[in-house]
Enzyme design. Structure first.
Site, PDB file in Angstrom:
ATOM      1  N   GLU A 257       0.860  -1.192   0.000  1.00 42.52           N
ATOM      2  CA  GLU A 257       0.000   0.000   0.000  1.00 42.52           C
ATOM      3  C   GLU A 257       0.892   1.235   0.000  1.00 42.52           C
ATOM      4  O   GLU A 257       1.913   1.272   0.683  1.00 42.52           O
ATOM      5  CB  GLU A 257      -0.880   0.090   1.259  1.00 42.52           C
ATOM      6  CG  GLU A 257      -2.005  -0.904   1.383  1.00 42.52           C
ATOM      7  CD  GLU A 257      -2.807  -0.676   2.666  1.00 42.52           C
ATOM      8  OE1 GLU A 257      -2.644   0.395   3.298  1.00 42.52           O
ATOM      9  OE2 GLU A 257      -3.580  -1.571   3.040  1.00 42.52           O
ATOM     10  N   GLU A 308     -13.533   5.978  -0.203  1.00 39.16           N
ATOM     11  CA  GLU A 308     -14.410   5.058   0.535  1.00 39.16           C
ATOM     12  C   GLU A 308     -15.088   5.825   1.671  1.00 39.16           C
ATOM     13  O   GLU A 308     -14.469   6.129   2.693  1.00 39.16           O
ATOM     14  CB  GLU A 308     -13.601   3.880   1.079  1.00 39.16           C
ATOM     15  CG  GLU A 308     -12.935   3.056  -0.015  1.00 39.16           C
ATOM     16  CD  GLU A 308     -11.982   2.013   0.557  1.00 39.16           C
ATOM     17  OE1 GLU A 308     -12.480   0.986   1.064  1.00 39.16           O
ATOM     18  OE2 GLU A 308     -10.755   2.243   0.510  1.00 39.16           O
ATOM     19  N   LYS A 311     -15.009   4.764   5.564  1.00 42.80           N
ATOM     20  CA  LYS A 311     -13.762   4.532   6.282  1.00 42.80           C
ATOM     21  C   LYS A 311     -13.586   5.569   7.393  1.00 42.80           C
ATOM     22  O   LYS A 311     -14.200   6.623   7.390  1.00 42.80           O
ATOM     23  CB  LYS A 311     -12.567   4.571   5.327  1.00 42.80           C
ATOM     24  CG  LYS A 311     -12.451   3.333   4.438  1.00 42.80           C
ATOM     25  CD  LYS A 311     -11.031   3.092   3.979  1.00 42.80           C
ATOM     26  CE  LYS A 311     -10.188   2.599   5.122  1.00 42.80           C
ATOM     27  NZ  LYS A 311      -8.811   2.218   4.680  1.00 42.80           N
ATOM     28  N   GLU A 317      -9.107   9.223   5.777  1.00 45.07           N
ATOM     29  CA  GLU A 317      -9.227   7.834   5.332  1.00 45.07           C
ATOM     30  C   GLU A 317     -10.259   7.680   4.216  1.00 45.07           C
ATOM     31  O   GLU A 317     -10.215   6.710   3.454  1.00 45.07           O
ATOM     32  CB  GLU A 317      -9.622   6.937   6.515  1.00 45.07           C
ATOM     33  CG  GLU A 317      -8.589   6.857   7.612  1.00 45.07           C
ATOM     34  CD  GLU A 317      -7.342   6.091   7.202  1.00 45.07           C
ATOM     35  OE1 GLU A 317      -7.453   5.198   6.346  1.00 45.07           O
ATOM     36  OE2 GLU A 317      -6.262   6.398   7.727  1.00 45.07           O
TER      37      GLU A 317
END
Length: 336
Positions: A257, A308, A311, A317
């Site tokens: 990641e 997203e 999150k 996030e």
């Protein structure tokens, strides 16, 4: 002879370019995301040839059937204990790997960011037995050389990162047996590397250093005199140094990641995120490597495919996507 050498050089370059392909993590923590089939199509139309998913989502696996997309599939931390039994691991591999013979599995990430200092410490004793049992199940199926088992670590497991040569694991007793297992079986380590979070913790707040845009070298490692022009290389080499201290000096690291948020916090802007992703892609698919490990491409997975909206807990996030949930490219990236 000259023509043979030229051909050999072309083949070596081709292999380097092939190995340098960039993947993208396909997180699904949102209530407005495209379907799994639409997502796979978006990967294909954008030339993204590697995907990471965090659990064996059957709709995603079905959508990947017959494609050439290489897949890293995760075992969620909550499932690790069930795989410490060999029969449980055999069943997991049968249901999630063998059932999909036309899916191009490349890695199985057994656990993600299990940290002895955080809530995930309850999973510590399960990681290595689960890895070993999944590897055994793959070997029994004749797939252990094709599909590599590992676990995903992160910079939070290091007690030192500056200078990079001082990199060391906080709890070597947890990670050393894992590294020994990986070395013995010729398997890579997976590491989540985030210069964004490194930047937030940097008292000097050198944004250019974090975004690959610094003019010249910023850090000279006083121990080995290696010079660093970007934070990504420094963080990655700190991981390599930490591994070397516990017997993994030659253990390959796959960056599982890396990303930069476009909203929700300090330095989290579309401009900064676009610079980071573009420069990261250019950096890792070359053959420059890092100062400590020169001359190699760095297999890297961008985080993440979509913003997203579910999150958290930090607002940033929600904004790591390189596409919007409406499948619009945020940065016009050229992946491969």
């Amino acid at each position: 002879m000259a023509s043979r050498l030229l051909l050999l050089g072309l083949l070596v370059n081709l292999l380097m370019l092939t190995d340098a392909r960039v993947g993208v993590c396909n997180g699904r923590i949102g209530n407005n995301l495209p379907s799994e089939k639409e997502t796979v199509t978006l990967f294909q139309t954008n030339g993204i040839s590697r995907m990471r998913i965090y659990d064996p989502n059957q709709a995603t696996l079905d959508a990947l059937r017959g494609t050439n997309i290489e897949l890293m599939v995760g075992v969620p931390n909550d499932d690790l204990q069930s795989l410490t039994d060999q029969n449980g691991a055999n069943t997991w591999v049968s249901n999630n790997i063998l059932k999909y013979p036309n899916v191009n599995f490349k890695y199985i990430a057994v656990g993600n960011e299990v940290d002895p200092d955080k809530e995930s410490k309850k999973y510590m004793t399960y990681v290595l037995p689960a890895m070993r049992n999944v590897h055994n199940a793959l070997r029994a199926a004749g797939l252990d050389r094709q599909i590599k088992v590992s676990t995903a670590t992160y910079t939070g497991l290091l007690t030192n990162t500056y200078p990079p040569s001082d990199g060391a694991f906080k709890v070597p007793g947890f990670i050393q047996p894992i590294i020994t297992f990986l070395v013995e079986n010729n398997l890579p380590m997976l590491a989540n590397i985030y210069p964004y979070f490194g930047y937030l913790g940097d008292p000097n707040k050198n944004l250019q250093y974090a975004l690959f845009t610094a003019q010249g070298n910023v850090v000279t490692d006083s121990k080995n005199r290696l010079q660093y022009s970007n934070l990504f290389d420094a963080m990655l080499d700190a991981h390599y140094a930490a591994q070397a201290r516990v017997g993994g000096g030659n253990l390959e690291i796959v960056v599982s990641e890396s990303g930069w948020p476009s909203n929700g916090g300090e330095a989290a802007t579309l401009d900064n995120a676009g610079k980071y992703y573009r420069n990261l892609i250019e950096h890792v698919r070359g053959t420059k490597g890092t100062p400590l490990k020169p001359g190699r491409s760095i297999e890297t997975y961008l985080f993440a495919m979509f913003d997203e909206n579910n999150k958290g807990p930090e607002e940033t996030e929600k904004y790591f996507g390189v596409f919007t949930p409406r499948k619009e490219s945020k940065y016009g990236l050229n992946f491969n």
